[in-house]
Design a protein around this motif. Structure first.
Motif, short mmCIF file in Angstrom:
data_model
loop_
_atom_site.label_atom_id
_atom_site.label_comp_id
_atom_site.label_asym_id
_atom_site.label_seq_id
_atom_site.Cartn_x
_atom_site.Cartn_y
_atom_site.Cartn_z
N UNK A 78 0.83 -1.17 0.06
CA UNK A 78 -0.08 0.07 0.07
C UNK A 78 0.91 1.15 0.02
N UNK A 79 0.46 2.16 -0.70
CA UNK A 79 0.97 3.72 -0.66
C UNK A 79 -0.01 4.47 -0.48
N UNK A 80 0.35 5.50 0.49
CA UNK A 80 -0.58 6.79 1.02
C UNK A 80 -0.13 8.07 0.86
N UNK A 81 -0.89 8.93 -0.01
CA UNK A 81 -0.45 10.17 -0.23
C UNK A 81 -1.43 10.95 0.68
N UNK A 82 -0.93 11.72 1.79
CA UNK A 82 -1.84 12.29 2.51
C UNK A 82 -2.01 13.78 2.10
N UNK A 155 -1.92 -1.04 -3.86
CA UNK A 155 -2.90 -0.06 -3.49
C UNK A 155 -2.44 1.14 -3.37
N UNK A 156 -2.91 2.39 -3.78
CA UNK A 156 -2.59 3.65 -3.58
C UNK A 156 -3.79 4.49 -3.20
N UNK A 157 -3.60 4.74 -2.07
CA UNK A 157 -4.82 5.93 -1.42
C UNK A 157 -4.13 7.24 -1.46
N UNK A 158 -5.02 7.94 -2.19
CA UNK A 158 -4.57 9.34 -2.56
C UNK A 158 -5.50 10.50 -1.94
N UNK A 159 -5.16 11.10 -1.11
CA UNK A 159 -6.17 12.13 -0.23
C UNK A 159 -5.74 13.56 -0.93
N UNK A 160 -6.80 14.03 -1.53
CA UNK A 160 -6.90 15.22 -2.27
C UNK A 160 -5.34 15.52 -3.29
N UNK A 161 -5.05 14.38 -4.00
CA UNK A 161 -3.87 14.41 -4.73
C UNK A 161 -3.49 15.59 -5.69
N UNK A 189 -8.83 7.67 -4.81
CA UNK A 189 -8.87 9.25 -4.92
C UNK A 189 -9.73 9.89 -4.16
N UNK A 190 -9.32 10.53 -3.29
CA UNK A 190 -10.34 11.44 -2.41
C UNK A 190 -10.27 13.00 -3.13
N UNK A 191 -11.44 13.46 -3.39
CA UNK A 191 -11.35 14.83 -3.90
C UNK A 191 -12.80 15.40 -3.74
N UNK A 192 -12.66 16.75 -3.23
CA UNK A 192 -13.99 17.62 -2.99
C UNK A 192 -14.30 18.40 -4.28
N UNK A 193 -13.54 18.29 -5.35
CA UNK A 193 -13.83 19.00 -6.66
C UNK A 193 -14.69 17.73 -7.34
N UNK A 194 -15.91 17.67 -7.62
CA UNK A 194 -16.76 16.75 -8.16
C UNK A 194 -16.35 16.31 -9.54
N UNK A 195 -16.24 17.20 -10.40
CA UNK A 195 -16.17 17.12 -11.85
C UNK A 195 -14.89 16.28 -11.99
N UNK A 196 -13.89 16.60 -11.30
CA UNK A 196 -12.55 15.67 -11.36
C UNK A 196 -12.97 14.15 -11.01
N UNK A 197 -13.75 14.09 -10.16
CA UNK A 197 -14.29 12.37 -9.63
C UNK A 197 -14.85 11.99 -10.88
N UNK A 198 -15.87 12.58 -11.52
CA UNK A 198 -16.38 12.16 -12.64
C UNK A 198 -15.37 11.66 -13.76
#
Length: 315
Positions: A78-82, A155-161, A189-198
């Motif tokens: 696993x790799x985590x980018x806070x 596994x990569x877990x990326x918080x607001x990358x 990928x966690x993101x609050x910019x919803x069009x990026x998630x789309x």
């Protein structure tokens, strides 16, 4: 449990009397998955549980068959980018990666090879020997991404990358996420910019109030929301003709001509509508530019599920 999935089974996490996440049952498949939720929704708690930084109050977690309470095994896969910055004083980009890789027990030659490969992949080759303290926000974001994947985790877990990156940098990183996912990895990928998630996600996990409110492909999740008719946008040369015909269909609840001569239709049965609209445009000799769902987006689906806007920051 399946060894190619991330599985949460009835997982809850409490901080004293404060709820972090509650009774989460979740199965994440390989690919690019977006994690969506407003401030305080439980996103950070979910990521910390997944990466072993927190232990659940109850329930079980399996990351590709490994329990997070086995850190030596977990941190190899696993790799985590806070979303936060924390680097050793005086560290250069390449030095930081070399040190991180040395903890995995690689040989010196392999450390150098992996470190430079990761630096190149995030576009920091020219700045590799500079001190991180002098990096811009976007460059620090890139070195964190390099650190997260330099040991080739599954596994990569990326918080607001994407925070702090300019438009070109964002496009380059989205391409990188897509490439990593195509290699068979889990990229969350966690993101609050919803069009990026789309834009980037194969699937989505929507969390609110510490509970998972939806998961899966956006189109599948949208199709299950029967309380809101699905919106379809039609652009053609005879919108008035099409409007009069589609409004006769039993499952159509609205057909509205837009100012730009488009036609917005709301229907309770999208499959039936798409079948019927083909017949209508052929019979009326209509030239169609596009027929596409207008509300199959993370923002629309989340609003339907929660009943409020989610344009704020993330937690």
């Amino acid at each position: 449990m399946r060894s190619d999935r991330i599985v949460f089974t009835d997982v809850s996490k409490f901080y004293g009397e404060v709820l972090g996440v509650n009774k989460v049952n979740l199965e994440v498949r390989p690919g690019l998955t977006g994690l969506v939720g407003p401030n305080g929704s439980g996103k950070s708690t979910l990521m910390h549980l997944m990466t072993g930084l927190l232990r659940p109050s109850r329930g079980k977690i399996s990351v590709l068959g490994i329990a997070p309470d086995r850190p030596e095994e977990l941190f190899r896969i696993i790799g985590y980018c806070t979303q936060y910055d924390s680097f050793p004083n005086g560290a250069t980009g390449i030095g930081f990666l070399r040190y991180a890789l040395s903890l995995h027990g690689y040989s010196k030659a392999e450390i150098d090879e992996r470190a430079w490969a990761a630096i190149e992949r995030v576009g920091l080759t020219d700045a590799a020997r500079r001190r991180i303290a002098g990096y811009s926000k976007g460059m620090r974001q890139r070195i964190k991404l390099a650190h997260a994947h330099c040991h080739d985790p599954q596994v990569l877990v990326l918080d607001e990358p994407l925070n702090g990156l300019d438009p070109m940098g964002r496009a380059e990183m989205i391409d990188l996420f897509t490439e990593l996912a195509r290699e068979g990895r889990h990229v969350i990928v966690s993101s609050h910019i919803l069009h990026e998630v789309d834009l980037i996600s194969d699937g989505v996990i929507m969390i609110h109030g510490g509970a998972i409110v939806a998961e899966g492909e956006i189109r599948e999740v949208r199709g299950e929301i029967t309380s809101h008719p699905i919106q379809v946008l039609i652009r053609c040369d005879k919108p008035h003709v099409v409007a009069s015909e589609v409004f006769r269909l039993e499952h159509v609840v609205e057909a509205r001509i837009l100012e730009d001569e488009g036609l917005l239709v709301r229907t309770r049965d999208a499959d039936a509508f798409f079948t019927e609209v083909n017949r209508i445009v052929l019979a009326a000799d209509v030239v169609v530019e596009t027929v596409a769902p207008a509300d199959e987006s993370v923002h629309a689906v989340y609003d339907y599920l929660i009943g409020e806007g989610v344009g704020g920051g993330s937690a």
